[in-house]
Scaffold this active site. Structure first.
Site, PDB file in Angstrom:
ATOM      1  N   LYS A 112       0.914  -1.031  -0.115  1.00  0.00           N
ATOM      2  CA  LYS A 112      -0.132   0.158   0.061  1.00  0.00           C
ATOM      3  C   LYS A 112       0.751   1.143   0.150  1.00  0.00           C
ATOM      4  O   LYS A 112       2.205   1.290   0.549  1.00  0.00           O
ATOM      5  CB  LYS A 112      -0.898  -0.124   1.302  1.00  0.00           C
ATOM      6  CG  LYS A 112      -2.002   0.758   1.201  1.00  0.00           C
ATOM      7  CD  LYS A 112      -3.172   0.212   0.237  1.00  0.00           C
ATOM      8  CE  LYS A 112      -4.340   0.682   0.379  1.00  0.00           C
ATOM      9  NZ  LYS A 112      -5.537  -0.358   0.000  1.00  0.00           N
TER      10      LYS A 112
HETATM   11  N1  GLU Z   1      -6.998   0.169  -3.305  1.00  0.00           N
HETATM   12  C1  GLU Z   1      -7.746  -1.093  -3.554  1.00  0.00           C
HETATM   13  C2  GLU Z   1      -7.848  -1.882  -2.396  1.00  0.00           C
HETATM   14  O1  GLU Z   1      -7.688  -1.735  -1.439  1.00  0.00           O
HETATM   15  C3  GLU Z   1      -7.352  -1.555  -4.880  1.00  0.00           C
HETATM   16  C4  GLU Z   1      -6.042  -2.077  -5.031  1.00  0.00           C
HETATM   17  C5  GLU Z   1      -5.531  -2.680  -6.541  1.00  0.00           C
HETATM   18  O2  GLU Z   1      -6.406  -2.474  -7.463  1.00  0.00           O
HETATM   19  O3  GLU Z   1      -4.311  -3.039  -6.443  1.00  0.00           O
HETATM   20  O4  GLU Z   1      -8.216  -3.110  -2.603  1.00  0.00           O
END
Ligand code: GLU
Length: 423
Positions: A112
């Site tokens: 993240k």
């Molecule tokens: N930010 C989104 C999540 O928390 C999508 C992550 C992604 O598509 O890699 O799942």
């Protein structure tokens, strides 16, 4: 007044994530050395991002990219822009990504990113310079086979396009597969934008059928009117006949027992900047949203929204977590005792990363899939994952939260064990 931007829980999200890891690994008897490894992200990157503002002044923003684990494949996870971003929050979110990709069986690990910024205070030019400079500073850490970013809170396809362009410019050739959630014109996938909301809606449908609630006319309240909240509301109402009685954004919470049309509300929000003053619904206090007389609650804002006290006031039978980490450990316990069916974040909002995976595949193969293909693959994989989690939940006679964690942590632990430890 409480708003979606504030947390009600005192718990640090990383402590919540660690407590969940402990519970899941105790149930499924994961080797202690593996649990030890999984407690800490493999890499925490912190950067100070200098940006020339429009008034010529320089501001320095703190940015993070946290890579939790890549035993099952390249790191994967979004980047959020929010004034309350902290390293512990990003660490927790990266761990949840590891479990999420494992639960729905995508060949990815978990990561993240975040920048401490309120993007609403920046001009488009400032936001672009911030994004490009941040990308440059983490450039060696990301890549199509290393770590593939995506949108998260307050980031969107345009931000992803800037990341792709910065990465491609420095590499000297076009690399669409370095990031997902891009606009369609530069390799984005049909259906990616609404994918998280669609996955959430599928979970609402499956949960309702599991406990015998009729979907058509069922009442739902949704916290958060960003990408996830709006799309879930729209799909639930337009495709499933659900009655969306409450919605909220960071400034306003709206309630109407007769139902709110999310598409009209979005039009209003785009014109007026927020939902405040939307006609045809009553404005209520943000803290009252969760205690409304509804069948389904969808927290789709940020983490730390449902603590023990809030959980006690909930009358809904189903909670589907569109946001990551909206419910704390104490609240989980209360909800279990009350018999509320909670579909946890690492399953409920996995539709986003699922279609990110489809986008990545299309980019790597230089293919384009149509919307029907994407949506039917998403439908199939979400329903399958829901069943997988339900099976584990029944086997261990536990909650879906723990069922999903046991499944996700178990798969990651298996991969680590099989790979062994280098050197
Ligand atoms: N930010 C989104 C999540 O928390 C999508 C992550 C992604 O598509 O890699 O799942």
């Amino acid at each position: 007044m409480l708003t979606n931007e504030s947390k009600v829980t005192e718990e640090n999200p990383y402590q919540v994530a660690l407590a969940q890891l402990k519970l899941a690994s105790e149930i499924s008897k994961v080797d202690p050395w593996i649990v030890e490894m999984l407690k800490t992200p493999k890499k925490v990157i912190e950067v100070a991002v200098p940006v020339k503002m429009d008034d010529e002044n320089l501001r320095v923003f703190t940015g993070y990219r946290v890579q939790h684990n890549d035993a099952r494949g390249p790191y994967k996870g979004g980047i959020r822009y929010h004034p309350n971003v902290t390293v512990d929050e990003v660490k927790a979110l990266s761990m949840w990504m590891t479990w999420k990709t494992a639960v729905v069986d995508l060949p990815y690990g978990g990561a993240k990113g975040g920048i401490v910024v309120n993007p609403k205070e920046l001009t488009k030019g400032e936001l672009e310079r911030l994004t490009r400079r941040y990308t440059t500073m983490i450039l060696d850490e990301i890549g199509p086979y290393r770590d593939v970013p995506a949108p998260d809170v307050n980031t969107n396809p345009q931000v992803m396009a800037w990341i792709m362009d910065t990465y491609s410019t420095i590499k000297g050739y076009s690399v669409p597969e370095v990031v997902t959630g891009k606009p369609l014109s530069v390799g984005g996938s049909a259906g990616r934008n609404e994918a998280t909301g669609r996955g959430v809606s599928i979970c609402v449908r499956e949960a309702a059928s599991a406990i015998g609630i009729k979907l058509s006319g069922a009442k739902v309240a949704i916290q958060g009117f960003g990408n996830v909240g709006y799309n879930a509301a729209s799909i639930l109402r337009n495709e499933m006949g659900v009655n969306v009685v409450a919605i909220s954004d960071s400034e306003s919470t709206l309630y109407s027992p007769e139902g709110i049309n999310p598409d009209k509300a979005l039009e209003y929000k785009e014109k007026n900047g927020s939902l405040r003053g939307y006609p045809g619904a009553k404005q209520i206090d943000a803290s009252d949203l969760f205690s409304l007389p509804v069948d389904v609650l969808i927290p789709a804002a940020i983490e730390g929204q449902i603590n023990k006290r809030v959980a006690e006031s909930i009358s809904a039978k189903i909670i589907v977590e569109g946001a990551n980490g909206p419910t704390d450990i104490g609240a989980d316990e209360v909800l279990r005792e009350k018999g509320v069916l909670l579909v946890p974040d690492i399953l409920a909002n996995a539709g986003g990363v699922m279609v990110s995976y489809f986008e990545w595949l299309q980019n790597l193969h230089r293919e384009k899939w149509d919307l029907n293909t994407v949506n039917s693959k998403l439908e199939e994989k979400m329903v399958y994952s829901f069943k997988e989690v339900s099976k584990v939940t029944q086997n261990y006679d536990t909650t879906m939260r723990l069922g999903a964690l046991v499944l996700g942590v178990g798969k990651v632990a298996d991969a680590i064990k099989t790979l062994g430890l280098f050197p």
